[in-house]
Design an enzyme around this catalytic site. Sequence first.
Site, PDB file in Angstrom:
ATOM      1  N   LYS A   1      -1.436  -6.750 -13.519  1.00 16.51           N
ATOM      2  CA  LYS A   1      -2.123  -5.482 -13.283  1.00 16.51           C
ATOM      3  C   LYS A   1      -3.286  -5.404 -14.259  1.00 16.51           C
ATOM      4  O   LYS A   1      -3.147  -5.796 -15.434  1.00 16.51           O
ATOM      5  CB  LYS A   1      -1.140  -4.330 -13.515  1.00 16.51           C
ATOM      6  CG  LYS A   1      -1.702  -2.948 -13.238  1.00 16.51           C
ATOM      7  CD  LYS A   1      -0.602  -1.879 -13.358  1.00 16.51           C
ATOM      8  CE  LYS A   1      -1.111  -0.487 -13.069  1.00 16.51           C
ATOM      9  NZ  LYS A   1      -0.039   0.543 -13.150  1.00 16.51           N
TER      10      LYS A   1
ATOM     11  N   SER B   1       0.413   3.646  -9.225  1.00  9.41           N
ATOM     12  CA  SER B   1      -0.881   3.093  -9.469  1.00  9.41           C
ATOM     13  C   SER B   1      -0.948   1.572  -9.367  1.00  9.41           C
ATOM     14  O   SER B   1      -2.053   1.018  -9.272  1.00  9.41           O
ATOM     15  CB  SER B   1      -1.351   3.500 -10.873  1.00  9.41           C
ATOM     16  OG  SER B   1      -0.481   2.973 -11.851  1.00  9.41           O
TER      17      SER B   1
ATOM     18  N   SER C   1       4.859   4.239 -11.046  1.00  2.00           N
ATOM     19  CA  SER C   1       3.866   3.282 -10.550  1.00  2.00           C
ATOM     20  C   SER C   1       4.354   1.863 -10.303  1.00  2.00           C
ATOM     21  O   SER C   1       3.598   1.042  -9.783  1.00  2.00           O
ATOM     22  CB  SER C   1       2.676   3.229 -11.486  1.00  2.00           C
ATOM     23  OG  SER C   1       1.890   4.366 -11.297  1.00  2.00           O
TER      24      SER C   1
HETATM   25  N1  GLN Z   1       1.643   9.115  -9.878  1.00  2.96           N
HETATM   26  C1  GLN Z   1       1.887   9.330 -11.260  1.00  2.96           C
HETATM   27  C2  GLN Z   1       0.613   9.772 -11.942  1.00  2.96           C
HETATM   28  O1  GLN Z   1      -0.370   9.843 -11.299  1.00  2.96           O
HETATM   29  C3  GLN Z   1       2.438   8.096 -11.918  1.00  2.96           C
HETATM   30  C4  GLN Z   1       1.420   7.058 -12.215  1.00  2.96           C
HETATM   31  C5  GLN Z   1       1.977   5.934 -13.033  1.00  2.96           C
HETATM   32  O2  GLN Z   1       3.194   5.724 -13.090  1.00  2.96           O
HETATM   33  N2  GLN Z   1       1.094   5.225 -13.714  1.00  2.96           N
HETATM   34  O3  GLN Z   1       0.601  10.071 -13.087  1.00  2.96           O
END
Ligand code: GLN
Length: 483
Positions: A76, A151, A175
């Site tokens: 990532k 994400s 995410s």
């Molecule tokens: N959807 C959540 C956020 O926007 C989690 C994102 C994540 O785990 N990086 O914060």
Amino acid sequence: MHQLTLAEIARGLADKKFSSEELTRVLLARIAQLDPQLNSFISLTEELALQQAQAADARRAKGESGALLGAPIAHKDLFCTQGIRTSCGSKMLDNFKAPYDATVVAKLAAAGAVTLGKTNMDEFAMGSANESSYYGPAKNPWNLEHVPGGSSGGSAVAVAARLLPAATATDTGGSIRQPAAFTNLTGLKPTYGRVSRWGMIAYASSLDQGGPLARTAEDCAILLQGMAGFDPNDSTSIDEPVPDYSAGLNGSLQGLRIGVPKEYFSAGLDPRIAELIHNSVKELQKLGAVVKEVSLPNMQHAIPAYYVIAPAEASSNLSRFDGVRFGYRCEDPKDLTDLYKRSRGEGFGAEVQRRIMVGAYALSAGYYDAYYLKAQKIRRLVKNDFMAAFNEVDIILGPTTPNPAWKLGAKNSDPVAAYLEDVYTITANLAGLPGLSMPAGFVDGLPVGVQLLAPYFQEGRLLNVAHQYQLNTDWHTRTPTGF
Ligand code: GLN
């Protein structure tokens, strides 16, 4: 060859059926052919990949072995990679080449993994659809008009479309698990502190945790083995021995106590997903597990608490992007204030700016007690709920998401609608607990995930349960048409 799992690749390399270089060339060609429509990569590292593959083949020729030696993966794009662009999905870091490797990157490289590239992601990991990326959204291979989740959307898409067998990802509020659910993968968010955060660009430091995304629990065990462990460079890394995750996959589920929280099956859950979750419970009962209803009474407060704490930490973490030290700088600043304002205004996208504003507000004098402190108190209550439940059961099971993957653009005008989709995943981050999502069936041709949660440092238990489930079901083997 692109259909092979990490475990199968390890056996193929050990049996000299193919070399890591051959496999790497096949996958790079596949990426070149298919990724233009999927957009799962931000950067490709062909040269590095071939060097690493040749080095791995040479190590094997000298008699070395290891499940990751010669295995192709991707990172990532928030794991720092020395000399390679590390963009975090943002214009702010579009020109940033990290001066060092993240601990996870260094550990996997030392184990002989081959890095094919850096994967697409929501900007600074803020999002659930990969749509906030400066590089455009990644597309869900199950239906290119739908989001892959976020994400870690790029990592999920690359693995789901068989561009590579596994990838690293991070999970601050879901995410890893949510994109796993949306693309029919298995993904594990470890216990907070299990995997080093050193060199992982911070979103919300008390919630962020790196982990593996792969097709099977068996492969997650292999990749986690390479990622986990104490790191003196990360003060929140925990000095606990790392068990042999692959060796622990075959434990019997006889007598395993599964807790199903009654709050999970509320009005917001798609009834077709509820049915698939009940089916997965029945499957585990056939393997000897016993089921018990449990309660997580503070779950309803978790989303508001998370969406105060995460932006608060983000506003602090992202203050380092000031146009001076690294990253984007605006053209011709008039003075220092103009430099800060325009560099940040032009370098950050809308969602990141929204969260910085919310976080700075929640932390400001006069509001700190009402928002930040209150959210921290809720966080403790959420953790206490889990501790009480884990006195009675060994794992907690439920849906990973209330709905399957939505259409691209469907939630863009309403950020809160997207935040509500995190309802089942964020509690594990607030409590620091490990969680895993695995394939459980399909709704309208789109994959559905079942989530398992376990007490601290019981990643092995999650992987064991998921592996036994996968030996007896075939959802995880389904491949999106055309890939
Ligand atoms: N959807 C959540 C956020 O926007 C989690 C994102 C994540 O785990 N990086 O914060």
